[in-house]
Design a protein around this motif. Sequence first.
Motif, PDB file in Angstrom:
ATOM      1  N   CYS A  10       0.812  -1.218   0.000  1.00  0.00           N
ATOM      2  CA  CYS A  10       0.000   0.000   0.000  1.00  0.00           C
ATOM      3  C   CYS A  10       0.847   1.270   0.000  1.00  0.00           C
ATOM      4  O   CYS A  10       0.461   2.258  -0.629  1.00  0.00           O
ATOM      5  CB  CYS A  10      -0.961  -0.001   1.184  1.00  0.00           C
ATOM      6  SG  CYS A  10      -2.226  -1.294   1.055  1.00  0.00           S
ATOM      7  N   PRO A  31      -9.088  -2.829   3.902  1.00  0.00           N
ATOM      8  CA  PRO A  31      -9.537  -4.046   4.574  1.00  0.00           C
ATOM      9  C   PRO A  31      -8.381  -4.909   5.092  1.00  0.00           C
ATOM     10  O   PRO A  31      -7.308  -4.958   4.481  1.00  0.00           O
ATOM     11  CB  PRO A  31     -10.314  -4.800   3.484  1.00  0.00           C
ATOM     12  CG  PRO A  31     -10.659  -3.775   2.475  1.00  0.00           C
ATOM     13  CD  PRO A  31      -9.550  -2.763   2.521  1.00  0.00           C
ATOM     14  N   GLU A  32      -8.636  -5.585   6.190  1.00  0.00           N
ATOM     15  CA  GLU A  32      -7.618  -6.453   6.792  1.00  0.00           C
ATOM     16  C   GLU A  32      -7.157  -7.528   5.824  1.00  0.00           C
ATOM     17  O   GLU A  32      -5.985  -7.902   5.839  1.00  0.00           O
ATOM     18  CB  GLU A  32      -8.151  -7.094   8.071  1.00  0.00           C
ATOM     19  CG  GLU A  32      -8.245  -6.127   9.226  1.00  0.00           C
ATOM     20  CD  GLU A  32      -8.665  -6.781  10.518  1.00  0.00           C
ATOM     21  OE1 GLU A  32      -8.948  -8.012  10.541  1.00  0.00           O
ATOM     22  OE2 GLU A  32      -8.718  -6.077  11.532  1.00  0.00           O
ATOM     23  N   SER A  33      -8.048  -8.029   4.978  1.00  0.00           N
ATOM     24  CA  SER A  33      -7.639  -9.092   4.046  1.00  0.00           C
ATOM     25  C   SER A  33      -6.505  -8.625   3.147  1.00  0.00           C
ATOM     26  O   SER A  33      -5.581  -9.388   2.858  1.00  0.00           O
ATOM     27  CB  SER A  33      -8.829  -9.551   3.194  1.00  0.00           C
ATOM     28  OG  SER A  33      -9.327  -8.491   2.401  1.00  0.00           O
ATOM     29  N   LEU A  35      -4.401  -6.083   3.944  1.00  0.00           N
ATOM     30  CA  LEU A  35      -3.260  -5.825   4.828  1.00  0.00           C
ATOM     31  C   LEU A  35      -2.529  -7.120   5.178  1.00  0.00           C
ATOM     32  O   LEU A  35      -1.301  -7.165   5.167  1.00  0.00           O
ATOM     33  CB  LEU A  35      -3.726  -5.120   6.099  1.00  0.00           C
ATOM     34  CG  LEU A  35      -4.360  -3.737   5.896  1.00  0.00           C
ATOM     35  CD1 LEU A  35      -4.870  -3.200   7.220  1.00  0.00           C
ATOM     36  CD2 LEU A  35      -3.373  -2.777   5.270  1.00  0.00           C
ATOM     37  N   PHE A  36      -3.275  -8.176   5.478  1.00  0.00           N
ATOM     38  CA  PHE A  36      -2.656  -9.439   5.877  1.00  0.00           C
ATOM     39  C   PHE A  36      -2.031 -10.178   4.694  1.00  0.00           C
ATOM     40  O   PHE A  36      -0.965 -10.758   4.822  1.00  0.00           O
ATOM     41  CB  PHE A  36      -3.651 -10.350   6.590  1.00  0.00           C
ATOM     42  CG  PHE A  36      -4.053  -9.848   7.945  1.00  0.00           C
ATOM     43  CD1 PHE A  36      -3.125  -9.316   8.834  1.00  0.00           C
ATOM     44  CD2 PHE A  36      -5.374  -9.906   8.358  1.00  0.00           C
ATOM     45  CE1 PHE A  36      -3.490  -8.847  10.079  1.00  0.00           C
ATOM     46  CE2 PHE A  36      -5.754  -9.444   9.609  1.00  0.00           C
ATOM     47  CZ  PHE A  36      -4.811  -8.916  10.467  1.00  0.00           C
ATOM     48  N   GLU A  37      -2.716 -10.157   3.547  1.00  0.00           N
ATOM     49  CA  GLU A  37      -2.196 -10.858   2.376  1.00  0.00           C
ATOM     50  C   GLU A  37      -1.144 -10.035   1.643  1.00  0.00           C
ATOM     51  O   GLU A  37      -0.365 -10.583   0.868  1.00  0.00           O
ATOM     52  CB  GLU A  37      -3.333 -11.201   1.414  1.00  0.00           C
ATOM     53  CG  GLU A  37      -4.282 -12.241   1.957  1.00  0.00           C
ATOM     54  CD  GLU A  37      -5.422 -12.522   1.001  1.00  0.00           C
ATOM     55  OE1 GLU A  37      -5.259 -12.322  -0.221  1.00  0.00           O
ATOM     56  OE2 GLU A  37      -6.486 -12.947   1.486  1.00  0.00           O
ATOM     57  N   ASN A  38      -1.158  -8.713   1.871  1.00  0.00           N
ATOM     58  CA  ASN A  38      -0.226  -7.794   1.211  1.00  0.00           C
ATOM     59  C   ASN A  38      -0.335  -7.929  -0.309  1.00  0.00           C
ATOM     60  O   ASN A  38       0.649  -7.921  -1.026  1.00  0.00           O
ATOM     61  CB  ASN A  38       1.205  -8.044   1.693  1.00  0.00           C
ATOM     62  CG  ASN A  38       2.080  -6.827   1.511  1.00  0.00           C
ATOM     63  OD1 ASN A  38       1.611  -5.695   1.519  1.00  0.00           O
ATOM     64  ND2 ASN A  38       3.365  -7.039   1.342  1.00  0.00           N
TER      65      ASN A  38
END
Length: 69
Positions: A10, A31-33, A35-38
């Motif tokens: 990001c 969304p967290e998805s 952020l977590f998966e990058n």
Amino acid sequence: MENKEDNFICIKCKFVREFAGGCDAFPDGIPESILFENKHNKPIPGQNNNIVFEKGKSLELIEMEKNTN
């Protein structure tokens, strides 16, 4: 050891809103998805537009630079 934040997609995306927060794809927050998966190479369910990761300088930063010069 490499800092995870240095690899965070990001901050390398031209749609990120470094100062206002979020991005053009997700103005209310990323969304967290993602952020977590990058990874954000295709729109995700519930996304209200087709904006995905595109490497480049933040459009917000470019606009600020134009206004200060």
